[in-house]
Design an enzyme around this catalytic site. Structure first.
Site, short mmCIF file in Angstrom:
data_model
loop_
_atom_site.label_atom_id
_atom_site.label_comp_id
_atom_site.label_asym_id
_atom_site.label_seq_id
_atom_site.Cartn_x
_atom_site.Cartn_y
_atom_site.Cartn_z
N LYS A 175 28.74 24.32 73.33
CA LYS A 175 30.18 24.48 73.42
C LYS A 175 30.84 25.32 72.47
CE LYS A 175 33.90 23.34 72.81
NZ LYS A 175 34.77 24.04 72.21
N GLU A 251 28.27 19.07 59.94
CA GLU A 251 28.60 19.82 59.01
C GLU A 251 30.18 19.90 59.02
OE1 GLU A 251 26.08 23.59 59.01
OE2 GLU A 251 24.40 22.47 58.51
N CYS A 285 33.90 27.06 55.27
CA CYS A 285 33.66 25.79 54.76
C CYS A 285 33.24 25.64 53.10
CB CYS A 285 32.94 25.13 55.52
SG CYS A 285 31.24 25.84 55.63
N GLU A 387 41.79 20.85 52.32
CA GLU A 387 41.22 22.32 52.78
C GLU A 387 42.24 23.18 53.13
OE1 GLU A 387 38.30 21.99 55.88
OE2 GLU A 387 37.22 23.48 54.91
P1 NAD Z 1 37.52 21.93 64.73
O1 NAD Z 1 36.78 20.61 64.39
O2 NAD Z 1 38.99 21.82 65.09
O3 NAD Z 1 36.70 22.52 66.02
C1 NAD Z 1 35.22 22.59 65.91
C2 NAD Z 1 34.75 22.53 67.48
O4 NAD Z 1 34.71 21.34 67.85
C3 NAD Z 1 35.34 23.31 68.34
O5 NAD Z 1 34.35 23.82 69.29
C4 NAD Z 1 36.59 22.43 69.07
O6 NAD Z 1 36.62 22.66 70.64
C5 NAD Z 1 35.53 21.04 69.23
N1 NAD Z 1 36.26 19.86 69.35
C6 NAD Z 1 37.28 19.65 68.95
N2 NAD Z 1 37.81 18.34 69.22
C7 NAD Z 1 36.58 17.78 69.60
C8 NAD Z 1 36.24 16.49 70.40
N3 NAD Z 1 37.31 15.64 70.20
N4 NAD Z 1 35.23 16.32 70.82
C9 NAD Z 1 34.41 17.37 71.19
N5 NAD Z 1 34.57 18.42 70.24
C10 NAD Z 1 35.67 18.79 69.95
O7 NAD Z 1 37.20 22.87 63.88
P2 NAD Z 1 37.70 24.44 63.65
O8 NAD Z 1 39.07 24.58 63.35
O9 NAD Z 1 37.12 25.15 64.78
O10 NAD Z 1 36.79 25.05 62.29
C11 NAD Z 1 37.17 24.92 60.95
C12 NAD Z 1 36.45 23.86 60.33
O11 NAD Z 1 35.06 23.62 60.31
C13 NAD Z 1 37.08 23.74 58.72
O12 NAD Z 1 37.27 22.21 58.59
C14 NAD Z 1 35.75 24.06 58.23
O13 NAD Z 1 35.67 23.44 56.97
C15 NAD Z 1 34.67 23.46 59.13
N6 NAD Z 1 33.40 24.07 58.90
C16 NAD Z 1 32.32 23.65 58.51
C17 NAD Z 1 31.12 24.07 57.97
C18 NAD Z 1 30.09 23.41 57.38
O14 NAD Z 1 28.88 24.02 57.24
N7 NAD Z 1 30.42 22.60 56.74
C19 NAD Z 1 31.00 25.43 58.45
C20 NAD Z 1 32.08 26.26 59.12
C21 NAD Z 1 33.30 25.61 59.07
#
Ligand code: NAD
Length: 484
Positions: A175, A251, A285, A387
């Site tokens: 997804k 992550e 991240c 963040e």
């Molecule tokens: P997000 O958590 O809003 O969304 C990530 C994914 O999760 C999307 O595909 C979204 O549709 C899905 N999602 C959202 N709510 C959900 C739920 N309740 N159930 C299932 N799926 C759900 O994150 P974002 O805004 O897309 O990305 C930014 C964040 O990602 C930042 O906090 C960043 O630090 C983190 N990030 C971490 C790493 C790492 O390796 N640690 C790498 C890249 C990004």
């Protein structure tokens, strides 16, 4: 020439499907519509999980070298379409094309290629006992893997999960992030052409809550979830996955410290800090945009860092000269500007940036923000604790090594950190004391796919990479063999 509007489809059981209500996706650099995407609902998630379960019967039993053959073809297909994928990633994210051309798509392919080889080559543990018994360990795939990914480096994170999941014999339902669906859609076409059997790899587009993400997480026939995204989303996914006791790997977010000691090579430290703070517009991240600078070089470092930040060129991300792209969406830009405002109101000093660059049409409609550097902040301020995920660096002075470590560790996150010093002993001591899953010494963002990657504290659960991915994506079985 107007851009094409891509008609993105799901990829389920080897077919590209357009069914479902559609939503629009926009180019961050201009906010024009560049694609329409079907929203996966329960029916699409059910169909994808069912296809993955059926395909698992053969893919899960195939030998790693049989799987390697088709995964290698997938990786080659990615490399053959390097230019097109670099452009799609820029359309999805708004990142300068030069960054996608300089190694990014190679890494996307390497994520598949590396694990295809790794799975075919790894050995197994054996424990002979004093009484003559021999224990050995067998590894088998877990089953249907649900992979949920964010928008900031979409293709890199998608393949970082798809590669090991498939190489170790699982089947996949991905997804992708709703804001960046183009790359995943194209990856599915490349996988299809490479000959991945129907159902082995499925892509269902949609949102998180009450949409494809949540349905996948709650699905009783999904065996594991590998998720990258915000810490708050991780919490929701963990609660939902608990219902069917799925294994999870998370992550999550970060707030990396970047510690610059007085003995560091200052010019190099400026360049490393520039990348650590502003690469991908700071939407990364592992960003090292919380700078701690030792007092004797504080003024000199700041002067050089501000001058270097002012050389970054925002503008058309497809222009190879551009070095700063757009933020992902207007709402996100507003959120980042909100952090800058909160710092201003609590008395911080803005040394550069804080406002939007003047750009010609149509880029004046995009989500651009100048690189921003903030000083006169306290470690407990919001901008030093949360963040920001934008091109905003905060700089704090420190005196002693102990003080630097204390400030660096004084946040809820523990994903990554940067230490800049020419003193080897100090590098060793500080790296050990830092609460972070990865510490870079005198550099940033270098990755060896064999090493564990993940975060401490609120930055994640588990590690992926090399043998750590093997552990997550397989079941271990001990066979105890009698010698009688
Ligand atoms: P997000 O958590 O809003 O969304 C990530 C994914 O999760 C999307 O595909 C979204 O549709 C899905 N999602 C959202 N709510 C959900 C739920 N309740 N159930 C299932 N799926 C759900 O994150 P974002 O805004 O897309 O990305 C930014 C964040 O990602 C930042 O906090 C960043 O630090 C983190 N990030 C971490 C790493 C790492 O390796 N640690 C790498 C890249 C990004």
């Amino acid at each position: 020439m107007p851009r094409p509007v891509y008609e993105v489809s799901h990829y389920i059981n080897g077919e590209f499907l357009q069914r479902g209500l559609r939503f629009e996706v926009r180019y961050p650099a201009t906010n024009e519509v560049i694609g329409t995407v079907p929203e996966g609902r329960q029916d699409e998630v059910d169909a994808a999980v069912q296809a993955a379960r059926a395909a698992f019967r053969t893919w899960g039993r195939a030998s790693a070298s049989e799987r390697r053959k088709v995964l290698k073809a997938f990786a080659r297909g990615i490399l053959q379409r390097k230019d097109e994928l670099a452009q799609l990633e820029t359309l999805d994210v708004g990142r300068p094309i030069r960054e996608n051309q300089a190694g990014y798509i190679d890494r996307v392919a390497a994520n598949i290629d590396f694990f295809a080889d790794f799975a075919a080559q790894h050995g197994s543990e054996a424990y002979p006992m004093a009484n003559g018994y021999i224990n050995y360990v067998l590894r088998s795939p877990v089953g249907v893997a649900g992979l949920i990914t964010p928008w900031n480096v979409p293709m890199m994170l998608e393949t970082w999960k798809i590669g090991p999941a498939l190489a170790f014999g699982n089947t996949v339902v991905l997804k992708p992030a709703e804001l960046t669906p183009l790359g995943a859609w194209r990856l599915a076409q490349i996988a299809h052409e490479a000959g991945l059997p129907p159902g082995v790899f499925n892509v269902v587009h949609g949102f998180g809550p009450d949409s494809a993400g949540a349905y996948l997480t709650e699905h009783p026939d999904v065996d594991l979830i590998s998720f990258t995204g915000e810490s708050a989303t991780g919490r929701a996914i963990m609660a939902a996955a608990a219902g069917s006791l799925k294994r999870v790997s998370f992550e999550l977010g970060g707030k990396g410290a970047n510690i610059i000691f007085a003995d560091a090579d200052l010019d190099r430290a400026v360049q490393v800090s520039l990348r650590a703070s502003f690469h991908n517009q700071g939407q990364i991240c592992v960003a090292g945009s919380r700078l701690l600078v030792q007092r004797p070089v504080y003024d000199e470092f700041i002067a050089k860092f501000v001058a270097a930040a002012r050389t970054l060129r925002p503008g058309d991300p497809m222009n190879p000269e551009t070095t700063l792209g757009a933020l992902i969406a207007p709402e996100h830009l507003e959120r980042v500007v909100g952090y800058i405002e909160s710092a201003r109101q609590s008395g911080a000093t803005l040394l550069t940036g804080g406002d939007r660059p003047e750009l010609p049409s149509p880029f004046n409609q995009g989500n651009f923000l100048k690189p921003t550097i903030i000083t006169e902040v306290k470690p407990q301020d919001r901008v030093c604790q949360e963040e920001i995920f934008g091109p905003v660096a905060v700089v704090l002075p420190f005196d002693s090594e102990e003080e630097a470590v204390e400030i660096a560790n004084g946040v809820p996150y523990g994903l990554s950190a940067v230490v800049q010093t020419r003193d080897v002993g100090r590098a060793v001591r500080v790296s050990e004391a830092l609460e972070a899953g990865t510490v870079w010494v005198n550099d940033f963002f270098v990755r060896d796919l064999r090493t564990p990657f993940g975060g401490m504290k609120k930055s994640g659960i588990g590690r992926e990479g090399g043998v750590h991915s093997l552990e997550f994506f397989t079941e271990a079985k001990t066979v105890c063999l009698s010698n009688r």
